[in-house]
Design a protein around this motif. Sequence first.
Motif, short mmCIF file in Angstrom:
data_model
loop_
_atom_site.label_atom_id
_atom_site.label_comp_id
_atom_site.label_asym_id
_atom_site.label_seq_id
_atom_site.Cartn_x
_atom_site.Cartn_y
_atom_site.Cartn_z
N GLN A 19 0.91 -1.04 -0.02
CA GLN A 19 -0.12 0.16 -0.02
C GLN A 19 0.63 1.19 -0.09
O GLN A 19 1.75 1.28 0.87
CB GLN A 19 -0.96 0.03 1.28
N GLU A 20 0.69 2.30 -1.08
CA GLU A 20 1.38 3.45 -0.96
C GLU A 20 0.47 4.63 -0.53
O GLU A 20 -0.92 4.49 -0.30
CB GLU A 20 1.59 3.60 -2.54
N PRO A 21 1.03 5.62 -0.02
CA PRO A 21 0.20 6.57 0.79
C PRO A 21 -1.05 7.23 -0.37
O PRO A 21 -0.87 7.42 -1.30
CB PRO A 21 1.14 7.84 0.92
N PRO B 25 -4.66 -1.07 -0.77
CA PRO B 25 -3.51 -2.19 -0.91
C PRO B 25 -3.64 -2.74 -2.40
O PRO B 25 -4.79 -2.67 -2.92
CB PRO B 25 -3.98 -3.23 0.11
N VAL B 26 -2.41 -3.04 -2.96
CA VAL B 26 -2.33 -3.65 -4.16
C VAL B 26 -1.77 -5.23 -3.88
O VAL B 26 -0.75 -5.21 -3.28
CB VAL B 26 -1.72 -3.10 -5.27
N LEU B 27 -2.43 -6.28 -4.55
CA LEU B 27 -1.90 -7.50 -4.52
C LEU B 27 -0.64 -7.79 -4.90
O LEU B 27 -0.24 -7.18 -6.17
CB LEU B 27 -2.91 -8.43 -5.00
N GLY C 201 11.66 2.73 -4.80
CA GLY C 201 10.28 2.38 -5.19
C GLY C 201 9.64 1.22 -4.47
O GLY C 201 8.43 0.99 -4.79
N ASP C 202 10.45 0.61 -3.70
CA ASP C 202 9.84 -0.47 -2.79
C ASP C 202 9.25 0.24 -1.30
O ASP C 202 8.80 -0.58 -0.68
CB ASP C 202 11.01 -1.48 -2.36
N THR C 203 9.36 1.61 -1.33
CA THR C 203 8.89 2.13 -0.09
C THR C 203 7.41 1.86 0.02
O THR C 203 6.69 2.15 -1.17
CB THR C 203 9.29 3.77 0.06
N GLY C 204 6.93 1.35 1.08
CA GLY C 204 5.51 1.34 1.11
C GLY C 204 5.02 0.71 2.68
O GLY C 204 5.93 0.05 3.13
N LEU C 205 3.83 0.28 2.76
CA LEU C 205 3.26 -0.30 3.80
C LEU C 205 2.90 -1.92 3.13
O LEU C 205 2.20 -2.13 2.30
CB LEU C 205 1.87 0.10 4.28
N TYR C 206 3.67 -2.82 3.71
CA TYR C 206 3.46 -4.12 3.14
C TYR C 206 2.70 -5.03 4.22
O TYR C 206 2.78 -5.12 5.30
CB TYR C 206 4.87 -4.87 3.33
N PHE D 169 -9.41 -6.66 -4.84
CA PHE D 169 -9.01 -5.40 -5.53
C PHE D 169 -9.70 -4.00 -4.70
O PHE D 169 -10.83 -3.86 -4.44
CB PHE D 169 -9.60 -5.20 -6.89
N PHE D 170 -8.84 -3.05 -4.41
CA PHE D 170 -9.27 -2.25 -3.34
C PHE D 170 -9.42 -0.71 -4.13
O PHE D 170 -8.57 -0.39 -5.08
CB PHE D 170 -8.26 -1.87 -2.40
N GLY D 171 -10.45 -0.03 -3.55
CA GLY D 171 -10.43 1.44 -4.11
C GLY D 171 -9.64 2.38 -3.30
O GLY D 171 -8.83 2.00 -2.58
N PRO D 172 -9.44 3.49 -3.77
CA PRO D 172 -8.71 4.49 -3.24
C PRO D 172 -8.98 4.75 -1.86
O PRO D 172 -7.96 5.51 -1.32
CB PRO D 172 -8.62 5.70 -4.13
N GLY D 173 -10.16 4.53 -1.39
CA GLY D 173 -10.45 4.86 0.05
C GLY D 173 -11.20 6.41 0.02
O GLY D 173 -11.01 7.14 -0.65
#
Lengths: 112, 114
Positions: free
Chosen positions: A37-39, A43-45, A82-87, B104-108
Amino acid sequence: TQLLEQSPQFLSIQEGENLTVYCNSSSVFSSLQWYRQEPGEGPVLLVTVVTGGEVKKLKRLTFQFGDARKDSSLHITAAQPGDTGLYLCAGAPTDSWGKLQFGAGTQVVVTP
Amino acid sequence: DAGVIQSPRHEVTEMGQEVTLRCKPISGHNSLFWYRQTMMRGLELLIYFNNNVPIDDSGMPEDRFSAKMPNASFSTLKIQPSEPRDSAVYFCASRTGTSGNEQFFGPGTRLTVL
């Protein structure tokens, strides 16, 4: 409730270093997923692991599912900014009806 | 292809007001999930629907929260009355029964209750 514990909570490293994030539970999952998940975004699989002992590679990312299907790890080789994010790891309980149980997440910061 | 669409993206309201969050899932997906994310509690499942029917609402905090899915392309999450502790980012996610467990998530929607 089947809890998923992630460690560490926060990881700050320099570009080019390696890192490993862990996801542990006392319960068995039928499958386990990793999301990033990026700011400001959802979240993206990244990957789904299903078989105990399974190892999947996605470029510089290596995912492993424990033999007993209770834990998983994510290893990043030669991390880039670019790997920065919430895992986030997410487990599908055996009777989930499509539900996922999410861990609290590991915030990874990779500085140039 | 359009992903999951959520509106509004940001909502600022005063305590006691009614708040309605909206979600349009990906076309063809038959499961829809509402989550709440905060720093303290992480990503929490509030409720999910399968084929427009609520399956599990055990995560809904209290009676002030309600969710509906009148058809396959639209869902709402309503908070009435809202309280400051409801401030969070609310996500909607959808999944198809043939994609395994991938959601698949939305942007919130970032909700702030003053």
